[in-house]
Scaffold this motif. Structure first.
Motif, PDB file in Angstrom:
ATOM      1  N   PHE A  25       0.875  -1.181   0.000  1.00 55.88           N
ATOM      2  CA  PHE A  25       0.000   0.000   0.000  1.00 55.88           C
ATOM      3  C   PHE A  25       0.910   1.229   0.000  1.00 55.88           C
ATOM      4  O   PHE A  25       1.296   1.729   1.048  1.00 55.88           O
ATOM      5  N   PRO A  26       1.289   1.697  -1.206  1.00 56.88           N
ATOM      6  CA  PRO A  26       2.207   2.834  -1.281  1.00 56.88           C
ATOM      7  C   PRO A  26       1.613   4.080  -0.622  1.00 56.88           C
ATOM      8  O   PRO A  26       0.398   4.209  -0.540  1.00 56.88           O
ATOM      9  N   VAL A  27       2.473   4.950  -0.153  1.00 60.38           N
ATOM     10  CA  VAL A  27       2.050   6.228   0.436  1.00 60.38           C
ATOM     11  C   VAL A  27       2.485   7.325  -0.526  1.00 60.38           C
ATOM     12  O   VAL A  27       3.643   7.386  -0.919  1.00 60.38           O
ATOM     13  N   LEU A  28       1.544   8.139  -0.944  1.00 58.51           N
ATOM     14  CA  LEU A  28       1.865   9.175  -1.919  1.00 58.51           C
ATOM     15  C   LEU A  28       1.122  10.460  -1.618  1.00 58.51           C
ATOM     16  O   LEU A  28      -0.100  10.462  -1.538  1.00 58.51           O
ATOM     17  N   HIS A  29       1.825  11.536  -1.422  1.00 55.01           N
ATOM     18  CA  HIS A  29       1.170  12.833  -1.262  1.00 55.01           C
ATOM     19  C   HIS A  29       2.175  13.962  -1.344  1.00 55.01           C
ATOM     20  O   HIS A  29       3.382  13.744  -1.266  1.00 55.01           O
ATOM     21  N   HIS A  30       1.640  15.155  -1.473  1.00 58.61           N
ATOM     22  CA  HIS A  30       2.438  16.373  -1.417  1.00 58.61           C
ATOM     23  C   HIS A  30       2.182  16.998  -0.054  1.00 58.61           C
ATOM     24  O   HIS A  30       1.050  17.039   0.395  1.00 58.61           O
ATOM     25  N   GLY A  31       3.202  17.472   0.612  1.00 58.52           N
ATOM     26  CA  GLY A  31       3.006  18.161   1.887  1.00 58.52           C
ATOM     27  C   GLY A  31       3.211  17.257   3.085  1.00 58.52           C
ATOM     28  O   GLY A  31       3.784  16.172   2.967  1.00 58.52           O
ATOM     29  N   GLY A 115      -4.387  23.336   2.598  1.00 60.28           N
ATOM     30  CA  GLY A 115      -4.893  23.971   1.388  1.00 60.28           C
ATOM     31  C   GLY A 115      -4.878  23.094   0.146  1.00 60.28           C
ATOM     32  O   GLY A 115      -5.157  23.557  -0.960  1.00 60.28           O
ATOM     33  N   TRP A 116      -4.560  21.808   0.318  1.00 60.51           N
ATOM     34  CA  TRP A 116      -4.545  20.886  -0.833  1.00 60.51           C
ATOM     35  C   TRP A 116      -5.981  20.647  -1.308  1.00 60.51           C
ATOM     36  O   TRP A 116      -6.886  20.449  -0.489  1.00 60.51           O
ATOM     37  N   THR A 117      -6.206  20.694  -2.616  1.00 60.74           N
ATOM     38  CA  THR A 117      -7.557  20.481  -3.149  1.00 60.74           C
ATOM     39  C   THR A 117      -7.530  19.555  -4.364  1.00 60.74           C
ATOM     40  O   THR A 117      -6.487  19.348  -4.990  1.00 60.74           O
ATOM     41  N   GLU A 144      -0.537   8.381   7.681  1.00 62.75           N
ATOM     42  CA  GLU A 144      -0.032   8.599   6.311  1.00 62.75           C
ATOM     43  C   GLU A 144      -1.055   8.265   5.234  1.00 62.75           C
ATOM     44  O   GLU A 144      -0.941   8.713   4.102  1.00 62.75           O
ATOM     45  N   HIS A 145      -2.089   7.499   5.581  1.00 63.39           N
ATOM     46  CA  HIS A 145      -3.120   7.168   4.583  1.00 63.39           C
ATOM     47  C   HIS A 145      -4.370   8.039   4.728  1.00 63.39           C
ATOM     48  O   HIS A 145      -5.393   7.766   4.107  1.00 63.39           O
ATOM     49  N   GLY A 146      -4.310   9.072   5.596  1.00 60.83           N
ATOM     50  CA  GLY A 146      -5.410  10.043   5.589  1.00 60.83           C
ATOM     51  C   GLY A 146      -6.210  10.198   6.858  1.00 60.83           C
ATOM     52  O   GLY A 146      -7.244  10.863   6.841  1.00 60.83           O
ATOM     53  N   LEU A 149     -10.118  10.913   8.143  1.00 61.36           N
ATOM     54  CA  LEU A 149     -11.120  10.702   7.091  1.00 61.36           C
ATOM     55  C   LEU A 149     -10.543  11.061   5.731  1.00 61.36           C
ATOM     56  O   LEU A 149      -9.934  12.118   5.564  1.00 61.36           O
ATOM     57  N   ARG A 150     -10.751  10.167   4.766  1.00 63.03           N
ATOM     58  CA  ARG A 150     -10.291  10.433   3.405  1.00 63.03           C
ATOM     59  C   ARG A 150     -11.397  10.095   2.419  1.00 63.03           C
ATOM     60  O   ARG A 150     -12.275   9.279   2.696  1.00 63.03           O
ATOM     61  N   ALA A 151     -11.321  10.703   1.256  1.00 60.51           N
ATOM     62  CA  ALA A 151     -12.228  10.322   0.171  1.00 60.51           C
ATOM     63  C   ALA A 151     -11.683   9.055  -0.481  1.00 60.51           C
ATOM     64  O   ALA A 151     -10.476   8.837  -0.527  1.00 60.51           O
ATOM     65  N   LYS A 160      -7.645  11.848  -6.925  1.00 65.26           N
ATOM     66  CA  LYS A 160      -8.914  12.517  -6.616  1.00 65.26           C
ATOM     67  C   LYS A 160      -9.404  12.133  -5.213  1.00 65.26           C
ATOM     68  O   LYS A 160     -10.345  12.729  -4.694  1.00 65.26           O
ATOM     69  N   SER A 161      -8.790  11.111  -4.623  1.00 68.79           N
ATOM     70  CA  SER A 161      -9.222  10.608  -3.313  1.00 68.79           C
ATOM     71  C   SER A 161      -8.470  11.319  -2.190  1.00 68.79           C
ATOM     72  O   SER A 161      -7.507  10.785  -1.619  1.00 68.79           O
ATOM     73  N   ALA A 162      -8.925  12.521  -1.897  1.00 67.20           N
ATOM     74  CA  ALA A 162      -8.244  13.394  -0.927  1.00 67.20           C
ATOM     75  C   ALA A 162      -8.072  12.736   0.431  1.00 67.20           C
ATOM     76  O   ALA A 162      -9.033  12.232   1.016  1.00 67.20           O
ATOM     77  N   LYS A 163      -6.846  12.739   0.933  1.00 64.23           N
ATOM     78  CA  LYS A 163      -6.576  12.304   2.306  1.00 64.23           C
ATOM     79  C   LYS A 163      -6.757  13.526   3.213  1.00 64.23           C
ATOM     80  O   LYS A 163      -6.701  14.649   2.757  1.00 64.23           O
ATOM     81  N   TRP A 164      -6.933  13.299   4.501  1.00 63.48           N
ATOM     82  CA  TRP A 164      -7.068  14.385   5.494  1.00 63.48           C
ATOM     83  C   TRP A 164      -8.136  15.400   5.055  1.00 63.48           C
ATOM     84  O   TRP A 164      -7.941  16.625   5.098  1.00 63.48           O
TER      85      TRP A 164
HETATM   86  N1  LIG Z   1      -4.502  15.648   0.965  1.00 68.53           N
HETATM   87  C1  LIG Z   1      -3.933  14.933  -0.028  1.00 68.53           C
HETATM   88  N2  LIG Z   1      -4.598  13.861  -0.485  1.00 68.53           N
HETATM   89  C2  LIG Z   1      -4.056  13.107  -1.465  1.00 68.53           C
HETATM   90  C3  LIG Z   1      -2.807  13.440  -2.052  1.00 68.53           C
HETATM   91  C4  LIG Z   1      -2.137  14.595  -1.545  1.00 68.53           C
HETATM   92  O1  LIG Z   1      -1.052  14.970  -2.012  1.00 68.53           O
HETATM   93  N3  LIG Z   1      -2.737  15.300  -0.523  1.00 68.53           N
HETATM   94  N4  LIG Z   1      -2.273  12.636  -3.046  1.00 68.53           N
HETATM   95  C5  LIG Z   1      -3.198  11.781  -3.793  1.00 68.53           C
HETATM   96  C6  LIG Z   1      -2.501  10.757  -4.553  1.00 68.53           C
HETATM   97  S1  LIG Z   1      -1.595  11.270  -5.876  1.00 68.53           S
HETATM   98  C7  LIG Z   1      -2.666   9.435  -4.294  1.00 68.53           C
HETATM   99  S2  LIG Z   1      -2.054   8.221  -5.330  1.00 68.53           S
HETATM  100  C8  LIG Z   1      -3.338   8.962  -3.075  1.00 68.53           C
HETATM  101  C9  LIG Z   1      -2.419   8.059  -2.307  1.00 68.53           C
HETATM  102  O2  LIG Z   1      -3.060   7.534  -1.192  1.00 68.53           O
HETATM  103  P1  LIG Z   1      -2.228   6.587  -0.235  1.00 68.53           P
HETATM  104  O3  LIG Z   1      -1.012   7.359   0.200  1.00 68.53           O
HETATM  105  O4  LIG Z   1      -3.145   6.243   0.877  1.00 68.53           O
HETATM  106  O5  LIG Z   1      -1.848   5.390  -1.061  1.00 68.53           O
HETATM  107  O6  LIG Z   1      -3.732  10.030  -2.231  1.00 68.53           O
HETATM  108  C10 LIG Z   1      -4.259  11.139  -2.906  1.00 68.53           C
HETATM  109  N5  LIG Z   1      -4.757  12.030  -1.910  1.00 68.53           N
END
Ligand SMILES: Nc1nc2c(c(=O)[nH]1)N[C@H]1C(S)=C(S)[C@@H](COP(=O)(O)O)O[C@H]1N2
Ligand SMILES: [Mo]
Length: 199
Positions: A25-31, A115-117, A144-146, A149-151, A160-164
């Motif tokens: 389950f890779p972790v990927l985000h900015h910030g 401010g991430w959208t 790290e996965h949100g 609550l995450r979308a 498109k599945s916003a974390k946090w």
């Molecule tokens: N708040 C926020 N949500 C985010 C992102 C982010 O940078 N910030 N990155 C997105 C991207 S590019 C992906 S692939 C998934 C990664 O979710 P995961 O880290 O739980 O695998 O979160 C998404 N949601």
């Protein structure tokens, strides 16, 4: 080409073009990963914009809504797909119901910490497979996965599945979010490989 993709789908191929299946389950985000008080008294979820009743929900309120458990496949634009991913949460429709989105609302902007959208059409956000998840495979989301609550919008690329998640804004016009401003596609259908806005 279009025919090829359609054919692949009909044959039961669950992996979109040019994606590789991972069992991690890779972790990927900015910030930065946010941290909250244990009781989540410093967390809320705002539903605003083109709605009849703007609402601010506490985490307890979200937990008191009817929960759903679903399994789906997720596809990251960087090339990994994860099959049979389990989530517990609440359906997006259930969450926004009391806010009463107005008929002129055509898009949703998801607001996360810092401010991430990200942006998507209302009908995609409210699709029956879309949810706001608070747990993954039976355990609360990890920071790290949100957490908390995450979308989870499995039919679009996973960015498109916003974390946090902290806000759901209904708008008339589509408005580019963080990655969309940086060249990612406004819609992001993995089956059509809509990775970048010039695709
Ligand atoms: N708040 C926020 N949500 C985010 C992102 C982010 O940078 N910030 N990155 C997105 C991207 S590019 C992906 S692939 C998934 C990664 O979710 P995961 O880290 O739980 O695998 O979160 C998404 N949601
Ligand atoms: Mo991603």
């Amino acid at each position: 080409m279009y025919f090829g993709k359609e054919k692949a789908k009909k044959n039961g191929d669950r992996v979109p073009p040019n994606q590789n299946v991972t069992t991690t389950f890779p972790v990927l985000h900015h910030g930065n990963i946010p941290f909250y008080k244990q009781d989540l008294s410093d967390w809320n979820l705002n539903i605003f914009g083109l709605v009849e009743n703007p609402i601010t929900y506490s985490f307890t309120h979200i937990q008191n809504l009817a929960a759903v458990t679903i399994s789906n496949d997720i596809h990251c634009v960087t090339g990994w797909s994860k099959l049979d991913t389990g989530w517990e949460g609440v359906s997006t429709l259930e969450v926004v119901k009391a806010a009463k989105p107005l008929p002129e609302a055509k898009y949703v902007i998801l607001h996360a910490e810092e401010g991430w959208t990200t942006n998507l059409p209302v009908q995609d956000f409210l699709k029956e497979t879309s949810l706001l998840a608070f747990a993954h495979d039976g355990k609360p989301l990890t920071p790290e996965h949100g957490y908390p609550l995450r979308a989870v919008i499995p039919h679009l690329y996973f960015w498109k599945s916003a974390k946090w998640l902290r806000g759901i804004e209904f708008t008339k016009e589509d408005r580019a979010g963080f990655w969309e401003k940086n060249g990612y596609h406004m819609y992001g259908d993995p089956w059509e490989e809509q990775r970048f806005s010039f695709d």
